[in-house]
Design a protein around this motif. Structure first.
Motif, short mmCIF file in Angstrom:
data_model
loop_
_atom_site.label_atom_id
_atom_site.label_comp_id
_atom_site.label_asym_id
_atom_site.label_seq_id
_atom_site.Cartn_x
_atom_site.Cartn_y
_atom_site.Cartn_z
N ALA A 58 0.84 -1.20 0.00
CA ALA A 58 0.00 0.00 0.00
C ALA A 58 0.87 1.25 0.00
CB ALA A 58 -0.92 0.00 1.21
N ASP A 59 0.24 2.38 -0.24
CA ASP A 59 0.92 3.67 -0.29
C ASP A 59 1.17 4.16 1.13
OD1 ASP A 59 2.03 5.97 -1.26
OD2 ASP A 59 0.15 6.87 -1.92
N VAL A 60 2.38 4.67 1.39
CA VAL A 60 2.73 5.11 2.74
C VAL A 60 3.77 6.20 2.68
CG1 VAL A 60 4.47 3.27 2.95
CG2 VAL A 60 3.54 4.33 5.03
N GLU A 61 3.70 7.14 3.61
CA GLU A 61 4.69 8.21 3.72
C GLU A 61 5.03 8.45 5.18
OE1 GLU A 61 3.69 11.90 1.89
OE2 GLU A 61 3.29 11.02 -0.08
N TYR A 62 6.27 8.91 5.43
CA TYR A 62 6.64 9.38 6.75
C TYR A 62 6.08 10.78 6.95
CZ TYR A 62 10.24 5.68 6.86
OH TYR A 62 10.90 4.49 6.85
N VAL A 63 5.64 11.08 8.17
CA VAL A 63 5.18 12.43 8.51
C VAL A 63 5.89 12.85 9.79
CG1 VAL A 63 3.23 13.89 9.16
CG2 VAL A 63 2.93 12.10 7.43
N TRP A 64 6.64 13.94 9.72
CA TRP A 64 7.44 14.42 10.85
C TRP A 64 6.54 15.04 11.92
CZ3 TRP A 64 11.70 12.99 12.72
CH2 TRP A 64 12.54 13.81 13.49
N HIS A 65 7.00 14.97 13.16
CA HIS A 65 6.19 15.36 14.32
C HIS A 65 5.77 16.82 14.35
CE1 HIS A 65 9.43 17.55 16.55
NE2 HIS A 65 10.15 16.90 15.66
N ASP A 66 6.48 17.69 13.63
CA ASP A 66 6.13 19.11 13.69
C ASP A 66 5.18 19.54 12.58
OD1 ASP A 66 7.93 18.97 11.61
OD2 ASP A 66 9.26 20.54 12.35
N GLU A 67 4.67 18.58 11.80
CA GLU A 67 3.62 18.88 10.83
C GLU A 67 2.30 19.11 11.57
OE1 GLU A 67 3.93 19.33 7.60
OE2 GLU A 67 6.08 18.84 7.55
N THR A 68 1.39 19.81 10.93
CA THR A 68 0.12 20.13 11.59
C THR A 68 -1.10 19.58 10.86
OG1 THR A 68 0.03 22.26 10.43
CG2 THR A 68 1.05 22.25 12.62
N SER A 69 -0.88 18.87 9.76
CA SER A 69 -2.00 18.36 8.99
C SER A 69 -1.75 16.93 8.54
CB SER A 69 -2.24 19.23 7.75
OG SER A 69 -3.22 18.66 6.90
N LEU A 70 -2.82 16.15 8.51
CA LEU A 70 -2.77 14.79 7.95
C LEU A 70 -3.77 14.65 6.81
CD1 LEU A 70 -2.39 12.77 11.27
CD2 LEU A 70 -0.73 12.86 9.39
N ASP A 71 -4.08 15.78 6.19
CA ASP A 71 -4.98 15.76 5.04
C ASP A 71 -4.38 14.87 3.93
OD1 ASP A 71 -6.59 17.50 6.37
OD2 ASP A 71 -5.99 19.28 5.24
N ALA A 93 4.72 10.90 27.12
CA ALA A 93 4.17 12.10 27.77
C ALA A 93 4.52 13.38 27.03
CB ALA A 93 4.65 12.18 29.22
N ILE A 94 5.71 13.46 26.46
CA ILE A 94 6.10 14.68 25.74
C ILE A 94 5.61 14.63 24.30
CG2 ILE A 94 8.07 16.08 24.97
CD1 ILE A 94 9.58 15.16 27.43
N ALA A 95 5.68 13.46 23.69
CA ALA A 95 5.20 13.32 22.31
C ALA A 95 3.74 13.71 22.19
CB ALA A 95 5.40 11.89 21.82
N ARG A 96 2.98 13.51 23.25
CA ARG A 96 1.56 13.84 23.24
C ARG A 96 1.33 15.31 22.87
NH1 ARG A 96 -2.23 16.40 23.40
NH2 ARG A 96 -4.07 16.48 24.72
N PHE A 97 2.33 16.18 23.17
CA PHE A 97 2.19 17.62 22.91
C PHE A 97 2.83 18.05 21.59
CE2 PHE A 97 1.81 17.23 27.54
CZ PHE A 97 0.61 17.89 27.73
N SER A 98 3.29 17.10 20.78
CA SER A 98 3.83 17.45 19.47
C SER A 98 2.73 18.06 18.60
CB SER A 98 4.37 16.20 18.77
OG SER A 98 5.48 15.68 19.44
N LYS A 99 3.13 18.92 17.67
CA LYS A 99 2.17 19.60 16.80
C LYS A 99 1.28 18.61 16.05
CE LYS A 99 4.92 23.78 15.96
NZ LYS A 99 5.62 24.58 14.92
N ILE A 100 1.86 17.49 15.60
CA ILE A 100 1.11 16.55 14.78
C ILE A 100 -0.04 15.90 15.54
CG2 ILE A 100 2.52 14.51 15.32
CD1 ILE A 100 0.98 15.51 11.89
N MET A 101 0.03 15.89 16.88
CA MET A 101 -0.98 15.17 17.64
C MET A 101 -2.36 15.80 17.52
SD MET A 101 0.17 12.40 18.66
CE MET A 101 -1.26 11.95 19.65
N GLY A 102 -2.43 17.10 17.25
CA GLY A 102 -3.73 17.72 17.00
C GLY A 102 -4.39 17.11 15.79
N ALA A 103 -3.59 16.85 14.75
CA ALA A 103 -4.11 16.24 13.52
C ALA A 103 -4.44 14.77 13.75
CB ALA A 103 -3.09 16.39 12.40
N VAL A 104 -3.66 14.08 14.59
CA VAL A 104 -3.95 12.68 14.90
C VAL A 104 -5.30 12.58 15.61
CG1 VAL A 104 -3.24 10.67 16.25
CG2 VAL A 104 -1.53 11.98 14.98
N ILE A 105 -5.53 13.46 16.56
CA ILE A 105 -6.79 13.48 17.30
C ILE A 105 -7.95 13.76 16.35
CG2 ILE A 105 -8.12 14.71 19.06
CD1 ILE A 105 -5.45 15.06 20.58
#
Length: 227
Positions: free
Chosen positions: A27-40, A61-73
């Motif tokens: 399947a198609d897959v890409e890496y997404v770095w933790h400081d990205e803000t979108s998973l569109d 505990a710290i990763a939970r506050f990474s920028k990308i986690m807003g998009a994961v949620i």
């Protein structure tokens, strides 16, 4: 279907996850770095194992506050499949996407070996390719995999069939030998064993491949259009 493998500072199973999707699943897959803000543009979200931010304070505990986690949620709330493995599971717990918490392993030792699991619920996006009660072999590699929750949460998990994988033998002290759980909606799965390390016979087991095949099949079925 397009998958995102989220990469945090300290992730070390991201390449394993990428390989499982690209070469094992095809399947198609890409890496997404933790400081990205979108998973569109991504249909499935994968949080790999490792030691995000050095496991300082607590695992995840710290990763939970990474920028990308807003998009994961947001992706989880939109019903997209979200899988967290090992440290990824710990991050999902810290983010409140799954209930409970992780403690140090009983005996305080790092465990790294194949273990036997029982598939408890096949009526999920992640397990529909398995048989109910099927015994599978998946490797673990963790020092803080002792799943803990209060009695109320434990009762809810069991009654709602949110426990999807259970250790056949007690290996780390987890409540009710829990190895993997989903949220109530069934689209978020956290598990300590590493299915991405069990997708080809060369690695000793292909039992993890069915998990990824389940995700892909269910996504395709839900996106089929009829004329």
């Amino acid at each position: 279907m397009k998958f995102a493998v989220i990469v945090f500072p300290g992730s070390n199973c991201d390449s394993d996850m990428y390989h499982a999707i690209k070469d094992g699943l095809g399947a198609d897959v890409e890496y997404v770095w933790h400081d990205e803000t979108s998973l569109d543009g991504f249909d499935g979200i994968l949080l790999p194992g490792g030691f995000s931010y050095g496991d300082y304070l607590r695992s995840g505990a710290i990763a939970r506050f990474s920028k990308i986690m807003g998009a994961v949620i947001e992706a989880a709330q939109a019903g997209k499949p979200v899988l967290g493995v090992c440290n990824g599971f710990q991050i999902l717990l810290e983010a409140g996407l799954l209930p409970g918490a992780m403690k140090r392993n009983e005996g305080l030792k790092f465990i790294c070996r194949p273990v036997d699991l029982k598939v408890e619920n096949t009526n999920t996006l992640f397990t529909s390719s398995y048989e109910e009660g099927e015994k599978i072999t998946i490797p673990v590699a963790h020092g803080e995999g002792n799943y803990e929750c209060d009695e109320t949460i434990l009762s809810e998990l069991e009654e709602n069939k949110q426990v999807v994988f259970r250790y056949v033998d007690s290996i780390n002290g987890s409540r009710n030998q829990i190895a993997g759980i989903t949220n109530k909606q069934g689209n978020v799965l956290g598990m300590m064993p590493h299915p991405e390390r069990a997708v080809e016979s060369l690695l000793g087991s292909e039992d993890g491949l069915k998990l990824f095949q389940s995700i892909l099949r269910n996504w395709r079925e839900s996106h089929v259009t009829t004329a």
